[in-house]
Design an enzyme around this catalytic site. Sequence first.
Site, PDB file in Angstrom:
ATOM      1  N   ASP A  12       0.871  -1.179   0.000  1.00 38.71           N
ATOM      2  CA  ASP A  12       0.000   0.000   0.000  1.00 38.71           C
ATOM      3  C   ASP A  12       0.910   1.232   0.000  1.00 38.71           C
ATOM      4  O   ASP A  12       2.140   1.117  -0.146  1.00 38.71           O
ATOM      5  CB  ASP A  12      -0.998  -0.032   1.175  1.00 38.71           C
ATOM      6  CG  ASP A  12      -0.354   0.235   2.534  1.00 38.71           C
ATOM      7  OD1 ASP A  12       0.899   0.318   2.617  1.00 38.71           O
ATOM      8  OD2 ASP A  12      -1.096   0.360   3.526  1.00 38.71           O
ATOM      9  N   CYS A  69       2.996  -3.228   3.976  1.00 40.08           N
ATOM     10  CA  CYS A  69       2.162  -2.071   4.327  1.00 40.08           C
ATOM     11  C   CYS A  69       2.881  -1.344   5.467  1.00 40.08           C
ATOM     12  O   CYS A  69       4.075  -1.566   5.680  1.00 40.08           O
ATOM     13  CB  CYS A  69       0.721  -2.475   4.670  1.00 40.08           C
ATOM     14  SG  CYS A  69       0.512  -3.437   6.175  1.00 40.08           S
ATOM     15  N   THR A  71       2.710  -1.538   8.787  1.00 40.65           N
ATOM     16  CA  THR A  71       3.211  -2.459   9.815  1.00 40.65           C
ATOM     17  C   THR A  71       3.431  -3.869   9.279  1.00 40.65           C
ATOM     18  O   THR A  71       4.032  -4.701   9.963  1.00 40.65           O
ATOM     19  CB  THR A  71       2.174  -2.588  10.947  1.00 40.65           C
ATOM     20  OG1 THR A  71       0.936  -3.035  10.358  1.00 40.65           O
ATOM     21  CG2 THR A  71       1.946  -1.272  11.663  1.00 40.65           C
ATOM     22  N   HIS A 102       9.934 -23.776   8.862  1.00 39.73           N
ATOM     23  CA  HIS A 102       8.804 -24.503   9.450  1.00 39.73           C
ATOM     24  C   HIS A 102       7.472 -24.234   8.755  1.00 39.73           C
ATOM     25  O   HIS A 102       6.623 -25.128   8.704  1.00 39.73           O
ATOM     26  CB  HIS A 102       8.656 -24.130  10.941  1.00 39.73           C
ATOM     27  CG  HIS A 102       9.714 -24.744  11.805  1.00 39.73           C
ATOM     28  ND1 HIS A 102       9.656 -24.743  13.181  1.00 39.73           N
ATOM     29  CD2 HIS A 102      10.883 -25.376  11.490  1.00 39.73           C
ATOM     30  CE1 HIS A 102      10.732 -25.347  13.678  1.00 39.73           C
ATOM     31  NE2 HIS A 102      11.490 -25.726  12.669  1.00 39.73           N
ATOM     32  N   ARG A 113       6.812   1.042   7.915  1.00 35.24           N
ATOM     33  CA  ARG A 113       6.963   2.078   8.943  1.00 35.24           C
ATOM     34  C   ARG A 113       7.585   1.539  10.222  1.00 35.24           C
ATOM     35  O   ARG A 113       7.824   2.296  11.162  1.00 35.24           O
ATOM     36  CB  ARG A 113       5.589   2.672   9.281  1.00 35.24           C
ATOM     37  CG  ARG A 113       5.015   3.534   8.167  1.00 35.24           C
ATOM     38  CD  ARG A 113       3.608   3.995   8.506  1.00 35.24           C
ATOM     39  NE  ARG A 113       3.091   4.910   7.492  1.00 35.24           N
ATOM     40  CZ  ARG A 113       1.800   5.187   7.329  1.00 35.24           C
ATOM     41  NH1 ARG A 113       0.889   4.627   8.108  1.00 35.24           N
ATOM     42  NH2 ARG A 113       1.414   6.025   6.386  1.00 35.24           N
ATOM     43  N   ARG A 136       7.656 -33.327   9.427  1.00 35.92           N
ATOM     44  CA  ARG A 136       6.469 -33.029  10.244  1.00 35.92           C
ATOM     45  C   ARG A 136       5.909 -31.639   9.930  1.00 35.92           C
ATOM     46  O   ARG A 136       4.710 -31.400  10.094  1.00 35.92           O
ATOM     47  CB  ARG A 136       6.782 -33.164  11.734  1.00 35.92           C
ATOM     48  CG  ARG A 136       7.739 -32.127  12.285  1.00 35.92           C
ATOM     49  CD  ARG A 136       8.083 -32.398  13.741  1.00 35.92           C
ATOM     50  NE  ARG A 136       8.871 -31.337  14.345  1.00 35.92           N
ATOM     51  CZ  ARG A 136      10.180 -31.172  14.160  1.00 35.92           C
ATOM     52  NH1 ARG A 136      10.854 -31.988  13.357  1.00 35.92           N
ATOM     53  NH2 ARG A 136      10.834 -30.191  14.770  1.00 35.92           N
ATOM     54  N   HIS A 137       6.783 -30.755   9.455  1.00 36.01           N
ATOM     55  CA  HIS A 137       6.313 -29.404   9.113  1.00 36.01           C
ATOM     56  C   HIS A 137       5.445 -29.423   7.863  1.00 36.01           C
ATOM     57  O   HIS A 137       4.531 -28.621   7.722  1.00 36.01           O
ATOM     58  CB  HIS A 137       7.504 -28.460   8.957  1.00 36.01           C
ATOM     59  CG  HIS A 137       8.356 -28.405  10.176  1.00 36.01           C
ATOM     60  ND1 HIS A 137       7.889 -27.936  11.384  1.00 36.01           N
ATOM     61  CD2 HIS A 137       9.629 -28.821  10.391  1.00 36.01           C
ATOM     62  CE1 HIS A 137       8.839 -28.041  12.287  1.00 36.01           C
ATOM     63  NE2 HIS A 137       9.906 -28.584  11.713  1.00 36.01           N
ATOM     64  N   ARG A 140       1.955 -30.207   8.730  1.00 34.93           N
ATOM     65  CA  ARG A 140       1.268 -29.037   9.312  1.00 34.93           C
ATOM     66  C   ARG A 140       0.923 -27.994   8.246  1.00 34.93           C
ATOM     67  O   ARG A 140      -0.161 -27.401   8.300  1.00 34.93           O
ATOM     68  CB  ARG A 140       2.146 -28.418  10.414  1.00 34.93           C
ATOM     69  CG  ARG A 140       2.254 -29.385  11.595  1.00 34.93           C
ATOM     70  CD  ARG A 140       3.400 -29.068  12.522  1.00 34.93           C
ATOM     71  NE  ARG A 140       3.533 -30.107  13.537  1.00 34.93           N
ATOM     72  CZ  ARG A 140       4.625 -30.286  14.276  1.00 34.93           C
ATOM     73  NH1 ARG A 140       5.663 -29.490  14.130  1.00 34.93           N
ATOM     74  NH2 ARG A 140       4.669 -31.251  15.166  1.00 34.93           N
TER      75      ARG A 140
HETATM   76  C1  RB5 Z   1      -2.089   2.735   6.504  1.00 33.44           C
HETATM   77  O1  RB5 Z   1      -2.190   3.956   7.159  1.00 33.44           O
HETATM   78  C2  RB5 Z   1      -1.811   1.620   7.506  1.00 33.44           C
HETATM   79  O2  RB5 Z   1      -2.912   1.431   8.329  1.00 33.44           O
HETATM   80  C3  RB5 Z   1      -1.451   0.339   6.774  1.00 33.44           C
HETATM   81  O3  RB5 Z   1      -0.353   0.563   5.965  1.00 33.44           O
HETATM   82  C4  RB5 Z   1      -1.071  -0.859   7.632  1.00 33.44           C
HETATM   83  O4  RB5 Z   1      -0.129  -0.521   8.603  1.00 33.44           O
HETATM   84  C5  RB5 Z   1      -2.180  -1.653   8.153  1.00 33.44           C
HETATM   85  O5  RB5 Z   1      -2.012  -2.683   8.797  1.00 33.44           O
END
Ligand code: RB5
Length: 147
Positions: A12, A69, A71, A102, A113, A136-137, A140
């Site tokens: 994103d 994205c 996070t 695994h 970020r 074994r992995h 799973r």
């Molecule tokens: C976008 O602002 C942010 O929410 C997105 O990039 C992400 O971190 C969502 O999980």
Amino acid sequence: MQEAKKLCIASDHAGWQLKQVVIGYLSSLDIYPDDLGCYSEESVDYPEFGKKCGEAVASGKYDAGIAICGTGIGISIAANKVKGIRCALCTSPEMAEFAAKHNNANILALGGRTTSPELAIEILNTWMNTEFEGGRHKRRTDMLDAM
Ligand code: RB5
């Protein structure tokens, strides 16, 4: 994920910058992933790009994908909604090692970020150069794929 032949990458807006770093790094290894968007830092919705990346890998057109994205959380949740996708959000090389060993993660998720470019490259390298242990992995991951 060792010796992936064909990679795709998606992000994103919040992952766009790190995506440029990853694409640049991969090109130095002669690896040219298909960029499934987004294509600028203009605000978009991560579910769309996680789904795109997940569907592209699940279709068999790609051996693996990278999803970024802010996070790595939202885009990994979206990718994991696609059947057959094992998307691992990794914040350390150790997590990347086990995601490959695994979980045979077929998509690596990163946080643009929350993870520095240097650490992201270390994570990427670990994921790309670590082999699935199978055994074994595999039992799973087969269970995951049947869900
Ligand atoms: C976008 O602002 C942010 O929410 C997105 O990039 C992400 O971190 C969502 O999980």
